[in-house]
Design an enzyme around this catalytic site. Structure first.
Site, PDB file in Angstrom:
ATOM      1  N   LYS A  80       0.844  -1.204   0.000  1.00 26.03           N
ATOM      2  CA  LYS A  80       0.000   0.000   0.000  1.00 26.03           C
ATOM      3  C   LYS A  80       0.877   1.251   0.000  1.00 26.03           C
ATOM      4  O   LYS A  80       1.902   1.303   0.700  1.00 26.03           O
ATOM      5  CB  LYS A  80      -0.901  -0.024   1.241  1.00 26.03           C
ATOM      6  CG  LYS A  80      -1.892   1.140   1.323  1.00 26.03           C
ATOM      7  CD  LYS A  80      -2.730   1.046   2.588  1.00 26.03           C
ATOM      8  CE  LYS A  80      -3.774   2.141   2.680  1.00 26.03           C
ATOM      9  NZ  LYS A  80      -4.557   2.056   3.941  1.00 26.03           N
ATOM     10  N   SER A 155      -9.592   1.977   3.221  1.00 25.83           N
ATOM     11  CA  SER A 155      -8.757   2.722   2.299  1.00 25.83           C
ATOM     12  C   SER A 155      -7.759   1.861   1.525  1.00 25.83           C
ATOM     13  O   SER A 155      -7.236   2.306   0.505  1.00 25.83           O
ATOM     14  CB  SER A 155      -7.982   3.810   3.053  1.00 25.83           C
ATOM     15  OG  SER A 155      -7.099   3.220   3.989  1.00 25.83           O
ATOM     16  N   SER A 179      -9.560  -0.320   7.459  1.00 25.69           N
ATOM     17  CA  SER A 179      -9.048  -0.231   6.087  1.00 25.69           C
ATOM     18  C   SER A 179      -8.397  -1.492   5.539  1.00 25.69           C
ATOM     19  O   SER A 179      -8.088  -1.535   4.349  1.00 25.69           O
ATOM     20  CB  SER A 179      -8.060   0.922   5.970  1.00 25.69           C
ATOM     21  OG  SER A 179      -8.772   2.119   5.823  1.00 25.69           O
TER      22      SER A 179
HETATM   23  N1  GLN Z   1     -12.682   4.441   6.756  1.00 22.35           N
HETATM   24  C1  GLN Z   1     -12.091   4.903   7.983  1.00 22.35           C
HETATM   25  C2  GLN Z   1     -11.681   6.343   7.822  1.00 22.35           C
HETATM   26  O1  GLN Z   1     -11.995   6.907   6.837  1.00 22.35           O
HETATM   27  C3  GLN Z   1     -10.906   4.052   8.339  1.00 22.35           C
HETATM   28  C4  GLN Z   1      -9.731   4.300   7.468  1.00 22.35           C
HETATM   29  C5  GLN Z   1      -8.552   3.432   7.815  1.00 22.35           C
HETATM   30  O2  GLN Z   1      -8.685   2.410   8.495  1.00 22.35           O
HETATM   31  N2  GLN Z   1      -7.385   3.890   7.399  1.00 22.35           N
HETATM   32  O3  GLN Z   1     -11.072   6.911   8.664  1.00 22.35           O
END
Ligand code: GLN
Length: 489
Positions: A80, A155, A179
């Site tokens: 990532k 994400s 994420s």
């Molecule tokens: N979707 C959550 C956010 O927008 C978690 C994102 C993540 O785990 N990096 O913060």
């Protein structure tokens, strides 16, 4: 015989060890697959093909020399793009870091390289990992390999989609609020968020420092065990990386769940959960029960506060962490008349709308006069959420729940409604607030789209989670299903 790009890591290793294939052949098969489907999926922000072939050659040379080989030696993986890679761009999906080439590897990446892994490239993500759909990447959205009109989740959507599409045998993602787990669920792959502190955060570009963890995506729990074993453990460069010894996770996969006490939290079957998602999760619980697990209901009463608590703590930490992007030390700088003018222009042009929203939310929650009302209160409720888990784990060994209330949604469906997007994470956020590990395994389909079962463990209980996930995968075949993705003409 499956195509080489469809192998699990464990299968690839056996074939490499038996000399049936070389790492160069395997890596070329993956690079060919990327060339064939990447125009449709768009999982990668950068593809490091020359480096990958070079690393594969080195792996083949090590095998030919007969040295001891790690389970990942010669295995192609993706990373990532919020995790630093020396000499390879690390953009965090943001314009502000579009030209950033880090001078060092994250500890997790360095450990993968030490284990002999081959790095295929950097995967797309929501900007600074803020999002649940990968639509917030400043560059382009990634498409779900099961239905290209839909999101892969986020994400870490690029990593999940790459594994689902056969573009990598495994990948690293990060999980601050879901994420890794939510995209694993939406793409029909296996994903593990380790305990906070299990994997070093050195070189993980910080979003919410008390929540962030790096973890693996792969096709099976066994493969996740192999990757976790390589990256976990103490690190002098990250004082929050815990000193607990790293068990042999693969050796813990006995295939047996007899007597395992599994708690099902009633609060996780939230209002608005898709009936097909609930049905798939409940059927998975029956499979565990048939395997000899004891399935009981538990209560995590403070679950309903997790979303508001997370959306104070994570933005507060983000607003502090993102203060460093001033265009002076690194990143894309916009010229201006004075330091302040330049700073405003750089941050205004460099950050997307969601990142700016988080910085404003966090700065507000931390400002004088509001700190006690918001930030301190949120931290107090966080303690209650953690206590819910501690109490539940007095009765059960693991907790089993849905991962997300829905299957993959259409690209564009939720971009104008931040609250609807935030609701994607109701079942995953509490686990980060409590610092627990969470594993997602594919457990069926709803409207022909994948559904994932979330297994939550005690701190440093990854071995138990992986054992349960592996046992489940020995008697089910959801994890072997592949999307019908036609190669580009
Ligand atoms: N979707 C959550 C956010 O927008 C978690 C994102 C993540 O785990 N990096 O913060």
């Amino acid at each position: 015989m499956p195509e080489l790009y469809e192998l699990t890591i464990a299968e690839a290793r056996e074939r490499l060890d038996r000399g049936e294939i070389t790492s160069v052949q395997l890596t070329e098969a993956l690079l060919d697959r990327i060339a064939a489907v990447e125009n449709q999926v768009r999982a990668f922000l950068a593809i490091s093909d020359d480096l990958a072939i070079e690393q594969a050659r080195a792996a083949d040379a090590r095998r030919a020399a007969g040295g001891p080989s790690s389970p990942l030696d010669g295995v192609p993986l993706a990373i990532k793009d919020v995790i630093t890679t020396a000499g390879l761009t690390t953009t965090c999906g943001s314009k502000i870091l579009e030209n950033f080439v880090p001078p060092y590897d994250a500890t997790a990446v360095a450990r993968l390289k030490d284990a002999g892994a081959v790095l295929l490239g950097k995967t797309n993500c929501d900007e600074f990992a803020m999002g649940s759909s990968t639509e917030r990447s400043a560059f382009f959205p990634t498409h779900n390999p099961w239905d290209l009109a839909r999101v892969p989740g986020g994400s870490s959507g690029g990593s999940a989609a790459a594994v689902a599409a056969g573009e990598a045998l495994g990948a690293l993602g990060t999980d601050t609020g879901g994420s890794i787990r939510q995209p694993a669920s939406l793409c029909g792959v296996t994903g593990l968020k380790p305990t906070y502190g299990r994997v070093s955060r050195y070189g993980l570009v910080a979003f919410g420092s008390s929540l962030d963890q790096i973890g693996p995506f792969a096709r099976t729990a066994r493969d996740c065990a192999l990757i976790l074993g390589a990256i976990a453990g103490a690190d002098p460069r990250d004082s929050t990386a815990a000193p607990q010894p790293v068990p042999d996770y693969a050796a813990a996969l006995s295939g047996d769940v007899r007597g395992l006490r599994v708690g099902v939290p009633k609060e996780y079957f939230v209002d608005g959960i898709e009936p097909g998602v609930e049905a798939a999760v409940r059927a998975a619980l029956d499979v565990l029960r048939d395997g000899g697990a004891e399935v009981v209901e538990v209560s995590l009463p403070h679950t309903k506060y997790a979303l508001p608590v997370y959306y104070i703590i994570a933005p507060a930490e983000a607003s502090a962490n993102l203060a460093r992007y001033d265009g002076v030390r690194y990143g894309v700088k916009q010229p201006g008349d004075s330091y302040w003018d330049e700073l405003e222009r750089t941050r205004g042009a460099g950050f997307g709308a969601e990142v700016r929203r988080r910085i404003m939310l966090g700065t507000y929650a931390l400002s004088a006069g509001y700190y006690d009302a918001y930030y301190r209160r949120a931290q107090q409720v966080r303690t209650l959420i953690r206590r819910d888990f501690t109490e539940a784990f007095e009765q059960v060994d693991i907790i089993a729940a849905p991962t997300a209330p829905t299957v993959a949604f259409k690209i564009g469906e939720k971009t104008d409604d931040p609250l609807a997007m935030y609701l994607e994470d109701v079942c995953t956020l509490p686990v980060n607030l409590a610092g627990m590990p969470g594993l997602v395994v594919p457990c069926g389909f709803s409207s022909e789209l994948p559904v994932g079962l979330q297994l939550i463990g005690r701190p440093f209980g990854e071995a138990t989670l992986l054992r349960a996930g592996d046992a489940y995968q020995r008697v089910t075949d959801w994890h072997t299903r592949r999307p019908a993705l036609a190669p580009d003409a």
